[in-house]
Design an enzyme around this catalytic site. Structure first.
Site, PDB file in Angstrom:
ATOM      1  N   ARG A 180       0.853  -1.194   0.000  1.00 57.63           N
ATOM      2  CA  ARG A 180       0.000   0.000   0.000  1.00 57.63           C
ATOM      3  C   ARG A 180       0.891   1.248   0.000  1.00 57.63           C
ATOM      4  O   ARG A 180       2.103   1.175   0.158  1.00 57.63           O
ATOM      5  CB  ARG A 180      -0.918   0.016   1.217  1.00 57.63           C
ATOM      6  CG  ARG A 180      -0.132  -0.207   2.482  1.00 57.63           C
ATOM      7  CD  ARG A 180      -0.703   0.391   3.710  1.00 57.63           C
ATOM      8  NE  ARG A 180      -0.611   1.829   3.728  1.00 57.63           N
ATOM      9  CZ  ARG A 180       0.494   2.516   4.049  1.00 57.63           C
ATOM     10  NH1 ARG A 180       1.634   1.904   4.332  1.00 57.63           N
ATOM     11  NH2 ARG A 180       0.488   3.834   4.062  1.00 57.63           N
ATOM     12  N   GLY A 181       0.260   2.416  -0.166  1.00 53.97           N
ATOM     13  CA  GLY A 181       1.010   3.661  -0.293  1.00 53.97           C
ATOM     14  C   GLY A 181       1.252   3.899  -1.773  1.00 53.97           C
ATOM     15  O   GLY A 181       1.812   3.044  -2.460  1.00 53.97           O
ATOM     16  N   ALA A 182       0.818   5.074  -2.269  1.00 48.58           N
ATOM     17  CA  ALA A 182       0.862   5.318  -3.714  1.00 48.58           C
ATOM     18  C   ALA A 182       2.245   5.037  -4.330  1.00 48.58           C
ATOM     19  O   ALA A 182       2.331   4.307  -5.327  1.00 48.58           O
ATOM     20  CB  ALA A 182       0.401   6.743  -4.015  1.00 48.58           C
TER      21      ALA A 182
ATOM     22  N   GLN B 162      -3.242   2.839  10.539  1.00 53.06           N
ATOM     23  CA  GLN B 162      -1.929   2.844   9.888  1.00 53.06           C
ATOM     24  C   GLN B 162      -0.838   3.377  10.829  1.00 53.06           C
ATOM     25  O   GLN B 162       0.326   2.989  10.706  1.00 53.06           O
ATOM     26  CB  GLN B 162      -1.950   3.709   8.625  1.00 53.06           C
ATOM     27  CG  GLN B 162      -2.804   3.170   7.489  1.00 53.06           C
ATOM     28  CD  GLN B 162      -4.217   3.707   7.536  1.00 53.06           C
ATOM     29  OE1 GLN B 162      -4.705   4.131   8.577  1.00 53.06           O
ATOM     30  NE2 GLN B 162      -4.890   3.690   6.400  1.00 53.06           N
TER      31      GLN B 162
ATOM     32  N   ASN C 127      -5.426  14.766   2.523  1.00 52.19           N
ATOM     33  CA  ASN C 127      -4.639  13.707   3.157  1.00 52.19           C
ATOM     34  C   ASN C 127      -5.578  12.860   4.019  1.00 52.19           C
ATOM     35  O   ASN C 127      -6.773  13.146   4.146  1.00 52.19           O
ATOM     36  CB  ASN C 127      -3.500  14.318   3.991  1.00 52.19           C
ATOM     37  CG  ASN C 127      -2.474  13.270   4.413  1.00 52.19           C
ATOM     38  OD1 ASN C 127      -2.070  12.439   3.608  1.00 52.19           O
ATOM     39  ND2 ASN C 127      -2.060  13.301   5.658  1.00 52.19           N
ATOM     40  N   LYS C 128      -5.041  11.826   4.609  1.00 54.84           N
ATOM     41  CA  LYS C 128      -5.815  10.874   5.410  1.00 54.84           C
ATOM     42  C   LYS C 128      -6.737  11.581   6.403  1.00 54.84           C
ATOM     43  O   LYS C 128      -6.346  12.548   7.047  1.00 54.84           O
ATOM     44  CB  LYS C 128      -4.824   9.976   6.165  1.00 54.84           C
ATOM     45  CG  LYS C 128      -5.436   8.856   6.966  1.00 54.84           C
ATOM     46  CD  LYS C 128      -6.192   7.876   6.110  1.00 54.84           C
ATOM     47  CE  LYS C 128      -5.302   7.291   5.025  1.00 54.84           C
ATOM     48  NZ  LYS C 128      -6.047   6.554   3.998  1.00 54.84           N
TER      49      LYS C 128
ATOM     50  N   ARG D 245      -5.889  -1.832  -8.816  1.00 57.63           N
ATOM     51  CA  ARG D 245      -6.352  -0.811  -7.851  1.00 57.63           C
ATOM     52  C   ARG D 245      -6.650   0.457  -8.641  1.00 57.63           C
ATOM     53  O   ARG D 245      -5.785   1.319  -8.812  1.00 57.63           O
ATOM     54  CB  ARG D 245      -5.252  -0.583  -6.799  1.00 57.63           C
ATOM     55  CG  ARG D 245      -5.688   0.205  -5.618  1.00 57.63           C
ATOM     56  CD  ARG D 245      -5.561  -0.457  -4.264  1.00 57.63           C
ATOM     57  NE  ARG D 245      -6.074   0.457  -3.261  1.00 57.63           N
ATOM     58  CZ  ARG D 245      -5.328   1.091  -2.361  1.00 57.63           C
ATOM     59  NH1 ARG D 245      -4.036   0.854  -2.278  1.00 57.63           N
ATOM     60  NH2 ARG D 245      -5.864   1.929  -1.520  1.00 57.63           N
TER      61      ARG D 245
ATOM     62  N   ASP E 252      -2.096  13.133  -0.187  1.00 54.35           N
ATOM     63  CA  ASP E 252      -2.541  12.346  -1.334  1.00 54.35           C
ATOM     64  C   ASP E 252      -2.674  13.221  -2.562  1.00 54.35           C
ATOM     65  O   ASP E 252      -2.489  12.771  -3.686  1.00 54.35           O
ATOM     66  CB  ASP E 252      -3.867  11.648  -1.027  1.00 54.35           C
ATOM     67  CG  ASP E 252      -3.642  10.441  -0.147  1.00 54.35           C
ATOM     68  OD1 ASP E 252      -3.433  10.638   1.061  1.00 54.35           O
ATOM     69  OD2 ASP E 252      -3.614   9.316  -0.682  1.00 54.35           O
TER      70      ASP E 252
END
Lengths: 347, 347
Positions: A49-51, A197, A248-249, A92, A238
Site C-alpha cells: 500500500r502507499g501510492a 496505519q 490527506n488521510k 487498484r 494524497d
C-alpha cells in the site's frame, strides 16, 4: 538507521519481494510475487500500500510476471506483456501511481525489438522507477531534515513512511535523515482510525529502525500540542490543490487546526507528483467514502449509520510549508512554480 | 421515546438490576446484583460506568447486599453495614460520586434505631439518590432542549447518555427531551478511542430509543464541522474548574477547537455536582493516564510507547455555554454563582 525495504528484488531473482502489510505489526511476513496473480492479488488486497510503493511494486511485478516467458517469440510476448500490463493497472483503479508506472513501462518498450531486449527494457525501466522513488524520498528527507533539531519531538498522522514507498518514505523521510545525521528524534504517531496505519505501520517501522515512537489516539493529539510536547508536525499528502490545500488521510485537518492554534509548525512532505495544478482548491477534490464496517466493526448496530470519509482537506492557511523532492516552499505559488523547474532526481 | 433503564430494582425485589455495559452493543445482558461481591465486582469491572450511574448503583447495591441480614441484631447489623459500605466505596477509588453516595447513605442512618428502621432508611436514601439523579437529568434536558431545532444535527463525544446515569443522561438529555417534544434530531457520535464509548454505548442507546445516529472516527469530526453538517455540539464533563475550563473525555478538546473554528456552538451539559470551585483552572486538574494496552491493543510493539490520557482540558473560551440542572449559563461566574442558589431538584 536500518530502514525497512518495502519492495525489492528477491535475492534469488525472478520475483518481487514485498512486506505483507496486512500482517503487521504482529508478524513480519515477506512474500515473493512471481505470477501475474501474485502481483495483482498483493496490490488488490493491500498487502502492499502507499501510492509510491504501489507504483514500484506494479512495475517490478510486471517484469517478474513476464520472466518465465522469455522463450516466447516477440509478437506473442508483446501480446502477453500488454495483457499483464492491463491486469496490473486494473488491480487498484484509484491509485494514480499505478497507471502512471504502467504507462512508463509500456513506453519504454516502444522502440525495442526482440523478446530478450523487451525484457531488458522492462527490467531497466522498473529499476529506474524504483530508484527514482528512492531518490525522491532522499530528496524530501534532505530538504526537510534541517527543520528537526536534536532532541525534537515530531507528530505525524497515518503512515507516509518507508512502508508507503520503496525508500525512506515521504513525511517520515526528514526524520530518517535527521537521525542518520546523529540527531535524537522522538516521533508521536496518531494511531489513525479507522485503519490504524499509525499504530500498525508507522510505529512498527520506526521501532524497527530504533527511533523512539509513542502512539496516541487521534483525539489526544490536541492535548499533546496544548502541552507544548511537539516541536513539529509532519504529514504526507494524497493530493495538493493549486491553492495549496492538502488532501490527506482523514484526521489530518483536526491535527492541523490544533497545531495552528498552538503555533506549532505543520509541514506537508510529499512527492512533486502529488501536485495537482488542474484542481483549483481542496473543495474540488471528490472525497472517497469507505465502508461503514471500518467504523462499526461488523457489529450488528441496527439503525446505526457511519460517516467514513477516507480523506479530509487541510486549507493552505494552516500549512506552514511544503517539502517536496524539489525543495521547501512556504508559498503555494512557489510550490507550483517548482513544477516548471527541472527535476533534481537522479542528477 | 424509550430510554434505556441503566440501574433499577429487579422486579422481584432484593436485587439491583444493571445493564452489563461490557457486553454492549453485541448483547443486552442484564445482571441482578444481590451480594456485596456482585455489587463491588460490577463497579470494579465497569459493568456499570458513568459517575452518576456508579453513585446510584453503589447506594442501591449497598441496600441489596444488606437485605438478607434483616434478622441480625442492630449492633451486629451496623457493623456489617459499615463493612459493606467501605467495600463498595473502595470498588472504584477515583469515582467522586461513589464516596459521595456512600456518605449520604451512612448519614441517613445516623438517628435511626433498630435493624428494620435502618434498612428502611437505607432503602429510602438509595431511592432518593436515584430519583434525584433522574430529576437532575430531566432538568438538564429541559434547560438544553430549546437549543435543538427540529431537524437539527448534534455532535457528541464519548457517552454522557442514559447509560451513564439512572435517567436520560447529561449531554444527551437535551436530545431526548427535544425528541420527546416531537422534534427530529440526528446525533453524530464520535466513536471515542480508545475505549469506544461512542460507537459501543452512545450509538446503542440512541438506536434503541429510535433516534437516528451516525458514528464517526474521532479524527473525522473536524471535516464534518467544516462541511456545515453540525448545528450544535453537546458534551459532558467530568469536572468544571472555577474559571470554566472543562475536563472531559480525551478528544473533547479537539472537537471544541474545530467547533470554535467553524463557529458551531459547543455546550457542556453536566450536573451541578461537577462544578469544582476549589480548582482554579483546568491546568490544576491532575489527568489520569491509563494503560498503554488500551492504545497498543496487547500487540507486542517492542520499543513502542503510548500516550494515553483519559481526559483533556477544554478552555472556557471554547465553551459557548454550560447546561446544568440549575439552568443554562454562558459565563463561568454565573455558572458558579448558581451553586449558592437553592437546588431545583425534586421541588
Amino acid at each position: 538507521v536500518h530502514v525497512v525495504d518495502t519492495v525489492s528484488w528477491a535475492p534469488e531473482g525472478g520475483a518481487v519481494r514485498i512486506i505483507d502489510q496486512r500482517r503487521l505489526p504482529e508478524q513480519l511476513v515477506e512474500r515473493d510475487l512471481r505470477t501475474l496473480d501474485d502481483v495483482c492479488d498483493a496490490i488488490r488486497s493491500l498487502a502492499v500500500r502507499g501510492a509510491p510503493a504501489i507504483g514500484v511494486a506494479g512495475a517490478m511485478g510486471l517484469v517478474a510476471s513476464l520472466l518465465p516467458f522469455a522463450h516466447e517469440a516477440e509478437a506473442r510476448f508483446r501480446q502477453r506483456m500488454h495483457r499483464h500490463a492491463e491486469a496490473v493497472r486494473a488491480a487498484r483503479p484509484t491509485a494514480v501511481n499505478l497507471p502512471w508506472a504502467i504507462d512508463r513501462m509500456l513506453d519504454a518498450t516502444a522502440r525495442v525489438e526482440g523478446t530478450g531486449a523487451l525484457l531488458d527494457a522492462l527490467r531497466g525501466e522498473a529499476d529506474a522507477i524504483r530508484d527514482e522513488d528512492r531518490a525522491m524520498c532522499e530528496r524530501i528527507g534532505g530538504h526537510g531534515a534541517s527543520l528537526i533539531a536534536d532532541g525534537a519531538s515530531v507528530l505525524t498522522h497515518c503512515n507516509a513512511g518507508a512502508l508507503a514507498t520503496a525508500g525512506i518514505g515521504t513525511a517520515l523521510a526528514p526524520v530518517y535523515v535527521a537521525v542518520r545525521n546523529g540527531r535524537a528524534v522522538r516521533v508521536y504517531a496518531d494511531e489513525t482510525r479507522p485503519l490504524l496505519q499509525g499504530s500498525r505501520l508507522t510505529a512498527w517501522e520506526l521501532a524497527r529502525a530504533g527511533i523512539p515512537v509513542t502512539v496516541l489516539a487521534d483525539g489526544a493529539a490536541a492535548s499533546l500540542l496544548a502541552a507544548g510536547a511537539i516541536d513539529l508536525v509532519l504529514v504526507g499528502a494524497d493530493r495538493i490543490a493549486a491553492n495549496g490545500d492538502v488532501v490527506n488521510k482523514i484526521g489530518t485537518y483536526a491535527v492541523a487546526l490544533a497545531a495552528g492554534h498552538h503555533g506549532v509548525a505543520l509541514y506537508v512532505a510529499a512527492p512533486t507528483s502529488t501536485l495537482d495544478p488542474r484542481t483549483p482548491s481542496g473543495a474540488d477534490v471528490p472525497i472517497e467514502h469507505r465502508a461503514p464496517d471500518e467504523i462499526l466493526g461488523g457489529r450488528p448496530g441496527e439503525g446505526v449509520a457511519a460517516y467514513n470519509p477516507a480523506f479530509d482537506v487541510t486549507p493552505a492557511a494552516l500549512v506552514t510549508g511544503y517539502i517536496t523532492d524539489r525543495g521547501r516552499f512556504t508559498d503555494p505559488s512557489a510550490l507550483f512554480a517548482s513544477l516548471a523547474s527541472p527535476s533534481e532526481l537522479l542528477r
